[in-house]
Design an enzyme around this catalytic site. Structure first.
Site, PDB file in Angstrom:
ATOM      1  N   THR A   1      -9.423   3.711   3.494  1.00  0.00           N
ATOM      2  CA  THR A   1      -8.478   3.001   2.624  1.00  0.00           C
ATOM      3  C   THR A   1      -7.044   3.228   3.115  1.00  0.00           C
ATOM      4  OG1 THR A   1      -8.595   4.912   1.152  1.00  0.00           O
ATOM      5  CG2 THR A   1      -9.864   2.973   0.495  1.00  0.00           C
ATOM      6  N   SER A   2      -6.876   3.673   4.367  1.00  0.00           N
ATOM      7  CA  SER A   2      -5.504   3.937   4.846  1.00  0.00           C
ATOM      8  C   SER A   2      -5.001   2.773   5.690  1.00  0.00           C
ATOM      9  CB  SER A   2      -5.427   5.268   5.583  1.00  0.00           C
ATOM     10  OG  SER A   2      -6.059   5.210   6.836  1.00  0.00           O
ATOM     11  N   ARG A   3      -5.276   2.812   6.983  1.00  0.00           N
ATOM     12  CA  ARG A   3      -4.920   1.714   7.873  1.00  0.00           C
ATOM     13  C   ARG A   3      -6.032   1.553   8.899  1.00  0.00           C
ATOM     14  NH1 ARG A   3      -1.775   0.414   4.645  1.00  0.00           N
ATOM     15  NH2 ARG A   3       0.459   0.037   4.813  1.00  0.00           N
TER      16      ARG A   3
ATOM     17  N   GLU B   1      -5.582  -7.023  10.824  1.00  0.00           N
ATOM     18  CA  GLU B   1      -5.589  -7.833   9.587  1.00  0.00           C
ATOM     19  C   GLU B   1      -4.788  -9.110   9.765  1.00  0.00           C
ATOM     20  OE1 GLU B   1      -4.446  -5.528   6.146  1.00  0.00           O
ATOM     21  OE2 GLU B   1      -5.849  -3.946   6.694  1.00  0.00           O
TER      22      GLU B   1
ATOM     23  N   HIS C   1      -8.109  -5.461   1.839  1.00  0.00           N
ATOM     24  CA  HIS C   1      -6.896  -4.636   1.628  1.00  0.00           C
ATOM     25  C   HIS C   1      -6.406  -4.729   0.171  1.00  0.00           C
ATOM     26  CE1 HIS C   1      -3.104  -2.837   3.709  1.00  0.00           C
ATOM     27  NE2 HIS C   1      -3.224  -2.392   2.470  1.00  0.00           N
TER      28      HIS C   1
ATOM     29  N   GLY D   1      -6.704  -1.869  -2.039  1.00  0.00           N
ATOM     30  CA  GLY D   1      -6.749  -0.511  -2.584  1.00  0.00           C
ATOM     31  C   GLY D   1      -5.728  -0.257  -3.678  1.00  0.00           C
TER      32      GLY D   1
HETATM   33  C1  8YV Z   1       0.210  -2.161  -0.261  1.00  0.00           C
HETATM   34  C2  8YV Z   1      -0.535  -0.267   1.254  1.00  0.00           C
HETATM   35  O1  8YV Z   1      -0.340  -3.069  -1.125  1.00  0.00           O
HETATM   36  O2  8YV Z   1       1.433   0.634   0.324  1.00  0.00           O
HETATM   37  C3  8YV Z   1       0.678   0.598   1.268  1.00  0.00           C
HETATM   38  O3  8YV Z   1       0.872   1.305   2.270  1.00  0.00           O
HETATM   39  O4  8YV Z   1      -1.322  -0.170   2.104  1.00  0.00           O
HETATM   40  C4  8YV Z   1      -0.885  -1.297   0.266  1.00  0.00           C
HETATM   41  O5  8YV Z   1      -1.697  -0.713  -0.686  1.00  0.00           O
HETATM   42  C5  8YV Z   1       0.934  -2.883   0.830  1.00  0.00           C
HETATM   43  O6  8YV Z   1       1.304  -2.052   1.854  1.00  0.00           O
HETATM   44  C6  8YV Z   1       2.155  -3.563   0.298  1.00  0.00           C
HETATM   45  O7  8YV Z   1       3.107  -3.793   1.285  1.00  0.00           O
END
Ligand code: 8YV
Length: 328
Positions: free
Chosen positions: A241-243, A272, A290, A292
């Site tokens: 759930t990160s990148r 993505e 995406h 989360g």
């Molecule tokens: C966000 C996320 O929705 O905040 C983060 O780092 O990965 C996400 O959950 C997204 O980045 C919003 O810009």
């Protein structure tokens, strides 16, 4: 308090309440149809904005920063991860970068648990069967998954989100193991009854479930490389759930296809919105788009943090969520 209203370009559609407040406080330029900005549109935006409010879908690389006019002073990103922004280039131009830490921790940890449960207990396959019209009734050997209670969870990245996952996972009877750049404070470790592994290789070889919750930085790009994926205990489950960039997606797809990795739950991807073709074909993977942190409460809280960061900057103070300070 300053009444000056900086030109603020918001790259994506945000919740109405946030956009309305931004219109009141700033000369906000909104993206009403929510299209992801093209590179040309981003370059035009940094040419006029004093404040840019980007999201993860905007690549603010060194060329975009170089194209910015001298009026651009603040990039107040809507989100916690900042891997879409070239921080060094921004710093060299004395552009302050802020993010929205803390406010999406619980939502992301909830989704991490949801993925662990979905993969271990085959929730997607069960739902599909129930809807298919093919279900012939209960059977002692159908839809068997894996029990979580008594298993070991290895958390890669024990920051806010990793710790929130650990708290939830303990309630499900999982024992907590973790690898992190720095060992967490002894009281945190004791409260979670967590075991620290300095060696990620060693930890991966011993866990039943692996949750990836570390940020994507140059140091964590392909942290779960092809070599490390091969070290994972056969039959283990993995959630991310990160990148996407933290895992070699091709090698992951291969391990899932061969069955050495029993299952995976993914909310993020290396390229993505594209998802590796092989992953799309596999049925031992739960794929989410995406989402989360996608709760209404979370998005409002993120928007409020963006507003606080801009407003404190307008008032001549140091915005609270400066990213550079968080990295020190
Ligand atoms: C966000 C996320 O929705 O905040 C983060 O780092 O990965 C996400 O959950 C997204 O980045 C919003 O810009």
């Amino acid at each position: 308090m300053s009444t000056r209203k900086p030109v603020t370009v918001v790259t994506r559609k945000l919740p109405d309440a946030i956009e309305t407040r931004m219109m009141e406080l700033f000369q906000a330029q909104l993206n009403l149809d929510d299209h992801a900005m093209t590179r040309g549109e981003l370059i035009a935006a940094v040419g006029k904005a004093e404040v840019l409010v980007p999201t993860v879908t905007d690549r603010i690389d060194k060329d975009v920063i170089a194209a910015s006019g001298p009026q651009l002073k603040l990039i107040a990103s809507f989100g916690t991860g900042v891997d879409h922004i070239d921080l060094a280039a921004a710093q060299a131009r004395e552009i302050v970068v802020t993010n929205t830490p803390g406010v999406l921790t619980d939502d992301t940890a909830d989704m991490t648990m949801a993925l662990i449960l979905a993969v271990a207990r085959r929730i997607n396959a069960g739902e599909k069967l129930a809807r298919s019209g093919e279900w012939r009734g209960w059977s002692p050997t159908s839809m068997l998954g894996a029990r979580l209670t008594g298993k070991r969870l290895g958390i890669v990245g024990m920051g806010r989100i990793g710790q929130a996952v650990a708290r939830r996972a303990r309630a499900f009877g999982l024992s907590i193991h973790y690898h992190n750049r720095k060992r967490v404070y002894p009281d945190v470790e004791a409260a979670l009854e967590a075991t620290y592994w300095e060696s990620l290789d060693q930890m991966l070889a011993r866990m039943d479930v692996i949750a990836v919750t570390c940020p994507h930085t140059p140091a964590t790009y392909h942290l779960l490389s092809s070599r490390r994926i091969k070290l994972i205990k056969p039959g283990a489950l993995l959630v991310n759930t990160s990148r996407g960039e933290v895992i070699d997606e091709g090698a992951l797809a291969q391990a899932l296809a061969s069955g050495t990795l029993a299952g995976a739950g993914l909310d993020v991807y290396e390229h993505e919105p594209a998802i590796h073709k092989k992953l799309l074909e596999l049925d031992n993977v739960v794929l989410l788009p995406h989402m989360g942190s996608a709760t209404l409460e979370g998005r409002l809280a993120m928007g409020e943090r963006v507003i606080i960061n801009i407003k404190t900057w307008v008032d001549g103070h140091r915005p609270p969520d400066r990213v550079i300070e968080q990295l020190l």
